[in-house]
Design an enzyme around this catalytic site. Sequence first.
Site, short mmCIF file in Angstrom:
data_model
loop_
_atom_site.label_atom_id
_atom_site.label_comp_id
_atom_site.label_asym_id
_atom_site.label_seq_id
_atom_site.Cartn_x
_atom_site.Cartn_y
_atom_site.Cartn_z
N GLU A 150 5.66 -3.29 0.55
CA GLU A 150 5.55 -3.17 -0.90
C GLU A 150 4.84 -1.84 -1.15
O GLU A 150 3.62 -1.75 -1.07
CB GLU A 150 4.73 -4.34 -1.48
N VAL A 170 0.85 4.70 5.43
CA VAL A 170 0.42 3.56 6.25
C VAL A 170 1.62 2.62 6.48
O VAL A 170 1.72 2.00 7.54
CB VAL A 170 -0.79 2.83 5.61
N CYS A 190 0.66 -0.12 -9.32
CA CYS A 190 1.82 0.45 -8.62
C CYS A 190 3.03 0.59 -9.54
O CYS A 190 3.84 1.49 -9.35
CB CYS A 190 2.17 -0.42 -7.43
N GLY A 237 0.84 -1.21 0.00
CA GLY A 237 0.00 0.00 0.00
C GLY A 237 0.86 1.25 0.00
O GLY A 237 2.02 1.21 -0.44
P1 NAD Z 1 -5.47 0.87 0.65
O1 NAD Z 1 -6.15 2.17 0.92
O2 NAD Z 1 -6.29 -0.32 0.28
O3 NAD Z 1 -4.57 0.54 1.94
C1 NAD Z 1 -3.80 -0.62 1.99
C2 NAD Z 1 -4.14 -1.40 3.27
O4 NAD Z 1 -3.77 -0.62 4.38
C3 NAD Z 1 -5.61 -1.72 3.40
O5 NAD Z 1 -5.76 -3.08 3.72
C4 NAD Z 1 -6.08 -0.81 4.49
O6 NAD Z 1 -7.11 -1.36 5.26
C5 NAD Z 1 -4.84 -0.62 5.33
N1 NAD Z 1 -4.84 0.66 6.04
C6 NAD Z 1 -5.24 1.86 5.57
N2 NAD Z 1 -5.06 2.80 6.51
C7 NAD Z 1 -4.54 2.19 7.59
C8 NAD Z 1 -4.14 2.64 8.89
N3 NAD Z 1 -4.24 3.92 9.24
N4 NAD Z 1 -3.64 1.74 9.74
C9 NAD Z 1 -3.52 0.44 9.40
N5 NAD Z 1 -3.89 -0.03 8.17
C10 NAD Z 1 -4.40 0.83 7.30
O7 NAD Z 1 -4.42 1.01 -0.50
P2 NAD Z 1 -3.50 2.23 -0.88
O8 NAD Z 1 -2.52 2.51 0.19
O9 NAD Z 1 -4.32 3.38 -1.41
O10 NAD Z 1 -2.74 1.56 -2.10
C11 NAD Z 1 -2.18 2.32 -3.09
C12 NAD Z 1 -0.69 2.46 -2.88
O11 NAD Z 1 -0.13 1.16 -2.81
C13 NAD Z 1 0.00 3.15 -4.01
O12 NAD Z 1 1.00 3.98 -3.50
C14 NAD Z 1 0.63 2.01 -4.79
O13 NAD Z 1 1.74 2.36 -5.55
C15 NAD Z 1 0.96 1.05 -3.70
N6 NAD Z 1 1.01 -0.30 -4.21
C16 NAD Z 1 2.19 -0.96 -4.17
C17 NAD Z 1 2.27 -2.24 -4.68
C18 NAD Z 1 3.56 -3.01 -4.66
O14 NAD Z 1 3.50 -4.20 -4.91
N7 NAD Z 1 4.68 -2.40 -4.36
C19 NAD Z 1 1.15 -2.84 -5.20
C20 NAD Z 1 -0.04 -2.14 -5.20
C21 NAD Z 1 -0.11 -0.87 -4.69
#
Ligand code: NAD
Length: 483
Positions: free
Chosen positions: A220, A202, A254, A198
């Site tokens: 990741e 976070v 991502c 994510g």
């Molecule tokens: P998201 O909002 O779904 O959050 C990811 C997870 O974090 C969720 O399961 C959510 O419940 C949890 N979360 C959110 N806030 C939280 C908190 N305050 N405390 C604990 N857990 C919490 O997804 P996102 O972050 O919007 O994902 C997008 C980002 O992820 C982009 O930056 C993208 O580049 C990155 N990403 C990276 C990869 C990789 O493989 N490197 C893959 C996909 C996405």
Amino acid sequence: MTETLLETTAARTPAEVVASARAAFDSGLTKPRSWREAQLRALRTLLVDHEQEIAEALHADLGKSATEAWVTETGFLVREIDHTLRHLRAWTAPRRVPVPVSLALGRAKVVREPLGVVLVIAPWNYPVQLCLAPLLGALAAGNAVVVKPSEVAPATSRVLARLVPRYLDTSAVHVVEGGVPETTALLAERFDHIFYTGNGTVGRIVLEAAARHLTPVTLELGGKSPAYVSDDADLRVTAQRLVWGKFTNAGQTCVAPDYVLASRATIEALKPLLVEGIRAAFGEDPSRSPEYGRIVSARHFERLTSMVDHDRLVTGGRSDASTRYLEPTVVEVEDADDPEQLVMREEIFGPVLPLVEIEGLDAAVDFVNRREKPLALYVFTSSNRVRRRFVRDTSSGALAFNVPLAHLAVPGLPFGGVGASGTGAYHGEHSLELFSHSKPVLTLPTRPDATVFVRPPFTALKEQVVSRVAFPGRRRRPRRKVE
Ligand code: NAD
């Protein structure tokens, strides 16, 4: 959310879920290869039997077409499972390691042992793949796993929470649905590894929570992945591949190329080719294309539409809030360092492709190096010299020439970031490595006792053995006399 939580975890608190997973692990259930293989085969059956149901959930959350869902999520996982099943015996076999002369009578090996209970926290953009690829890696390594799908892709989260317990061992594999409160409660528990995908904000929260228990973490993350188009590139193919890499999943990938760097002449040549490439992929009106996705939420839709500078449009820009549709959009950027340029300030994570003018290879390398290390770096070129330069002088999670996204499809390549784009990597054998502890095991016979040479008292003979055989390279110096 509470209702679903109750349904999927049989009304158990996070502490109870983790305790149940730990009990399963401690019982030794997850360790035999036969159990791991059975879980992987069951997961494969789940994916194949429910391809349509999963595709429908992905369509509801992200407007994904069924074929894209298969290529980037379900089918991707089936391939990863098949690859893992094919090699699991070899990957889990102890590896002999040569011993030095001083321990010539001994035997040394590295044994991969499971870590224990793993927490997987997944994001919404590839909500099936990014939940289940770490899960299958952790299971292959013999761990018990708690999976937390993203609440931002609710239809997919529900499908996973319903199907996973029907196919996988419910004592060792748990799905906990929920958002911030549920994840926060899970993070208070002690895990043996946390795998988070994510955003970096976070990521920091996860790292802090893990620090309390000294739990190792894989992050990741994302960031801005640049694509440099050299003047010598095959521009027609480059444009088609950029369109594919950028507008798959409506840019919510991502490793999508975030922006393009190129000289003025190359930008001018690319513009009509990008327009043509978008039309070839999604037709005259992409809103009617079954192949073109939608933005995941109203919040992200707002964020993305406010980024588009309509004065500098090359193509696209139309949107519809009611369906969260944002047309494949290409914009020009006047000054990439200007903080007012929203598209260059943060990861775009949507279907907007900025073109940034940069003159020459040195300037492009410098542009990349002045920013955070990206998750992926793409270079379109036919020149060996340009390729060598990027391999040697830049750092990124991955570096790919003439193709975006595709490095994920090579099971032997580790997938992960570096610096701000993440820490740790997985896929294929790298997942086994990540979710295992490589335990060194040394066995030395008691007779004859070779340790006598490295134990005091150090007689002249022992000195010779130590300095010439056991640890050679020592300068000769006279023995100190005891007064
Ligand atoms: P998201 O909002 O779904 O959050 C990811 C997870 O974090 C969720 O399961 C959510 O419940 C949890 N979360 C959110 N806030 C939280 C908190 N305050 N405390 C604990 N857990 C919490 O997804 P996102 O972050 O919007 O994902 C997008 C980002 O992820 C982009 O930056 C993208 O580049 C990155 N990403 C990276 C990869 C990789 O493989 N490197 C893959 C996909 C996405």
